[in-house]
Design an enzyme around this catalytic site. Structure first.
Site, mmCIF file in Angstrom:
data_model
loop_
_atom_site.group_PDB
_atom_site.id
_atom_site.type_symbol
_atom_site.label_atom_id
_atom_site.label_comp_id
_atom_site.label_asym_id
_atom_site.label_seq_id
_atom_site.Cartn_x
_atom_site.Cartn_y
_atom_site.Cartn_z
ATOM 1 N N HIS A 1 22.194 -37.414 5.856
ATOM 2 C CA HIS A 1 20.893 -36.840 5.791
ATOM 3 C C HIS A 1 19.846 -37.789 6.155
ATOM 4 O O HIS A 1 19.724 -38.538 5.279
ATOM 5 C CB HIS A 1 20.605 -35.815 4.932
ATOM 6 C CG HIS A 1 19.966 -34.667 5.396
ATOM 7 N ND1 HIS A 1 18.226 -34.894 5.337
ATOM 8 C CD2 HIS A 1 19.979 -33.197 5.796
ATOM 9 C CE1 HIS A 1 17.804 -33.905 5.781
ATOM 10 N NE2 HIS A 1 18.753 -32.793 6.026
ATOM 11 N N ASP B 1 25.607 -28.318 5.797
ATOM 12 C CA ASP B 1 26.592 -27.920 6.719
ATOM 13 C C ASP B 1 28.175 -28.067 6.357
ATOM 14 O O ASP B 1 29.015 -27.240 6.614
ATOM 15 C CB ASP B 1 26.383 -28.566 8.104
ATOM 16 C CG ASP B 1 25.124 -27.885 9.045
ATOM 17 O OD1 ASP B 1 24.731 -26.674 8.719
ATOM 18 O OD2 ASP B 1 24.586 -28.867 9.447
HETATM 19 C C1 ACO Z 1 21.602 -28.925 8.039
HETATM 20 C C2 ACO Z 1 21.430 -30.122 8.850
HETATM 21 O O1 ACO Z 1 21.284 -30.231 10.247
HETATM 22 S S1 ACO Z 1 21.906 -31.642 8.124
HETATM 23 C C3 ACO Z 1 22.623 -32.678 9.484
HETATM 24 C C4 ACO Z 1 24.006 -32.118 9.929
HETATM 25 N N1 ACO Z 1 24.698 -33.241 10.876
HETATM 26 C C5 ACO Z 1 25.695 -33.814 10.484
HETATM 27 O O2 ACO Z 1 26.261 -33.396 9.458
HETATM 28 C C6 ACO Z 1 26.189 -35.113 11.450
HETATM 29 C C7 ACO Z 1 26.711 -36.160 10.737
HETATM 30 N N2 ACO Z 1 25.398 -36.921 10.210
HETATM 31 C C8 ACO Z 1 24.993 -37.843 11.058
HETATM 32 O O3 ACO Z 1 25.083 -37.818 12.115
HETATM 33 C C9 ACO Z 1 23.814 -38.557 10.277
HETATM 34 O O4 ACO Z 1 23.879 -38.554 8.617
HETATM 35 C C10 ACO Z 1 22.240 -37.794 10.451
HETATM 36 C C11 ACO Z 1 22.331 -37.606 11.977
HETATM 37 C C12 ACO Z 1 22.296 -36.330 9.691
HETATM 38 C C13 ACO Z 1 21.106 -38.565 9.888
HETATM 39 O O5 ACO Z 1 21.208 -39.722 10.625
HETATM 40 P P1 ACO Z 1 19.767 -40.883 10.344
HETATM 41 O O6 ACO Z 1 18.976 -40.751 9.421
HETATM 42 O O7 ACO Z 1 19.407 -41.254 12.046
HETATM 43 O O8 ACO Z 1 20.911 -42.140 10.048
HETATM 44 P P2 ACO Z 1 21.769 -43.054 11.086
HETATM 45 O O9 ACO Z 1 22.327 -42.373 12.052
HETATM 46 O O10 ACO Z 1 20.773 -44.037 11.576
HETATM 47 O O11 ACO Z 1 22.795 -43.527 10.129
HETATM 48 C C14 ACO Z 1 22.561 -44.649 9.221
HETATM 49 C C15 ACO Z 1 24.037 -45.327 9.034
HETATM 50 O O12 ACO Z 1 24.838 -44.226 8.067
HETATM 51 C C16 ACO Z 1 25.877 -44.117 8.999
HETATM 52 N N3 ACO Z 1 26.106 -42.516 8.891
HETATM 53 C C17 ACO Z 1 25.264 -41.494 8.735
HETATM 54 N N4 ACO Z 1 25.643 -40.614 8.718
HETATM 55 C C18 ACO Z 1 27.146 -40.640 8.944
HETATM 56 C C19 ACO Z 1 28.282 -39.982 8.814
HETATM 57 N N5 ACO Z 1 28.342 -38.438 8.898
HETATM 58 N N6 ACO Z 1 29.646 -40.506 9.145
HETATM 59 C C20 ACO Z 1 29.491 -41.651 9.190
HETATM 60 N N7 ACO Z 1 28.690 -42.566 9.013
HETATM 61 C C21 ACO Z 1 27.564 -42.086 8.942
HETATM 62 C C22 ACO Z 1 25.751 -44.608 10.562
HETATM 63 O O13 ACO Z 1 26.815 -44.847 11.296
HETATM 64 C C23 ACO Z 1 24.613 -45.603 10.195
HETATM 65 O O14 ACO Z 1 25.736 -46.798 9.841
HETATM 66 P P3 ACO Z 1 24.998 -48.237 10.358
HETATM 67 O O15 ACO Z 1 23.939 -48.415 9.634
HETATM 68 O O16 ACO Z 1 25.996 -48.987 9.860
HETATM 69 O O17 ACO Z 1 25.199 -48.036 11.930
HETATM 70 O O1 OAA Z 2 16.078 -31.507 7.514
HETATM 71 C C1 OAA Z 2 16.925 -31.964 8.453
HETATM 72 O O2 OAA Z 2 16.659 -32.894 8.954
HETATM 73 C C2 OAA Z 2 18.181 -31.159 8.776
HETATM 74 C C3 OAA Z 2 18.444 -30.103 7.970
HETATM 75 O O3 OAA Z 2 18.975 -30.222 6.748
HETATM 76 C C4 OAA Z 2 17.766 -28.432 8.133
HETATM 77 O O4 OAA Z 2 17.323 -28.501 9.070
HETATM 78 O O5 OAA Z 2 18.210 -27.546 7.190
#
Ligand code: ACO
Ligand code: OAA
Length: 373
Positions: free
Chosen positions: A261, A313
């Site tokens: 997150h 999620d």
């Molecule tokens: C209710 C919601 O909407 S919550 C979000 C739901 N989304 C997900 O579950 C999708 C999976 N998660 C992700 O893709 C990310 O954690 C996000 C998009 C939620 C947050 O992303 P950001 O804050 O932009 O982090 P970013 O993408 O820069 O990741 C940072 C590092 O952690 C890693 N990382 C982050 N999330 C994950 C993951 N779920 N699986 C594997 N690696 C991950 C990235 O690969 C990155 O590694 P690196 O620095 O070696 O390249």
């Molecule tokens: O806060 C965020 O970036 C995503 C999330 O967890 C939500 O929308 O509930």
């Protein structure tokens, strides 16, 4: 304008003042109008939370009944509304069908150009009233099934679940679903809320802002993750299968849906913890402790291997699965629950508006000239 450092993804950038909500990472608290969201989700119901966000206070019995009856009066959709969905290709994703429905509502609202707080609140309540009908019945129509009419004798969220499954939920099912709507209701400044506020800042109407927010929420890095989590759990099949699948994903450097997150990154999303507890109760009730164990195994592996924690999620998906909700409806339900948060943000944006219009750090060429002729 001198060169300024770009924060990729606007990480950590403060976008606005707000009185709606705040992620207090230090204290691990999601603050909603001064309350702790998790405590609210444990003690009140979804419509009380709607009252808190729209009226600024938790309701007494009279306020509760009057909000519920106002919503019930708006349950119906305009005549022939479902024809819209029958014109869409059968392959249309439920999120896209819902987006079409919300967008179409705009034309039926005589208050559309009134951006006052009172009119915006009325419009947000109308969307909230109609969203269960749009979510459930756009899906049923696309599946070639008959729409399930609302049952106004049921409480709001019980009726929502009933319209999805066509069966009256048990108390445990109704309470769990209601709690899931609360934890999805509002979360400060996620991508979809930012999208809605950016759109609203042009003085565009609330339907446009919400339609844009649906598009944002569909993405798998945001709301679309709950669907992806369920597909992953179904692919894994067993606890050992989950270990195998996750290790394979990690070897392939794939992102594991439902983990990580932008704001919690190093800590567990408190909403996920609440849904984990809800999953345990449901799993015991259904004799599906294996599903709970699969999720726990996944949680352990990703924490050990990547230092990442589940987000909401991850645990909402198996909860919806055990509530017999079709997988394509997981993200539309997230949006439906978030209508209240988005409504509050559009109201706040319009009440104190300044157009969002940032600048760029230009990295392209300069001084080029087209050839004559
Ligand atoms: C209710 C919601 O909407 S919550 C979000 C739901 N989304 C997900 O579950 C999708 C999976 N998660 C992700 O893709 C990310 O954690 C996000 C998009 C939620 C947050 O992303 P950001 O804050 O932009 O982090 P970013 O993408 O820069 O990741 C940072 C590092 O952690 C890693 N990382 C982050 N999330 C994950 C993951 N779920 N699986 C594997 N690696 C991950 C990235 O690969 C990155 O590694 P690196 O620095 O070696 O390249
Ligand atoms: O806060 C965020 O970036 C995503 C999330 O967890 C939500 O929308 O509930």
């Amino acid at each position: 304008m001198g060169e300024q450092q770009v924060k990729a993804g606007l990480d950590g950038v403060i976008a606005t003042d707000t009185e709606i909500s705040y992620l207090d990472v230090e204290n691990e608290e999601i603050v909603l109008k001064g309350y702790d969201l998790i405590e609210l989700a444990e003690k009140i119901n979804y419509l009380d939370l709607v009252h808190l966000l729209f009226e600024g206070s938790l309701p007494d019995q009279r306020g509760r009944l009057s909000m519920e009856s106002a919503l019930k009066k708006e349950y119906a959709l305009p005549e022939n509304f479902f024809d819209l969905f029958s014109m869409l290709p059968k392959e249309t994703h439920a999120m896209d069908a819902m987006r079409t429905g919300i967008s179409a509502l705009a034309g039926y609202d005589p208050q559309i150009d009134d951006r006052s707080t009172a009119a915006n609140r009325d419009k947000a309540l109308k969307v909230l009233a109609k969203i269960p009908n749009i979510v459930a019945n756009s899906y049923h129509t696309l599946q070639g099934e008959n729409p399930v009419p609302a049952n106004p004798d049921l409480p709001y969220s019980t009726n929502f679940l009933y319209m999805i499954t066509g069966k009256e939920p048990t108390n445990l099912e109704a309470e769990t679903f209601d709690q899931s709507l609360m934890v999805y209701s509002e979360h400060e400044m996620p991508n979809s809320t930012f999208t809605a506020r950016v759109i609203a800042s042009t003085n565009a109407d609330i339907y446009g802002a919400m339609t844009g927010a649906v598009s944002s929420l569909k993405g798998p890095l945001h709301g679309g993750a709950n669907e992806a989590v369920m597909h992953m759990l179904l692919e894994a099949e067993t606890v050992d299968g989950m270990s195998k699948l996750l290790h394979e994903k990690l070897r392939n450097k794939e992102r594991v849906m439902g983990f990580g997150h932008r704001v919690y990154m190093k800590k567990m999303d408190p909403r996920a913890l609440l849904m984990k507890q809800a999953l345990h109760k449901l799993a015991v009730d259904r004799g599906r402790e294996d599903l709970y164990e699969m999720c726990e195994r996944g949680e352990d592996i990703i924490r050990q291997e990547k230092g990442l924690y589940p987000n909401l999620d991850y645990y909402a998906a198996p909860v919806y699965y055990l509530l017999n909700i079709p997988i394509p409806l997981y993200t539309p339900i997230f949006f439906a629950a978030r209508v209240v948060g988005l409504g509050a943000h559009v109201i706040e944006q319009h009440a104190n508006n300044r157009l969002y219009r940032p600048r760029v750090n230009y990295t392209g060429p300069r001084g080029l000239h087209p050839k004559n002729g």
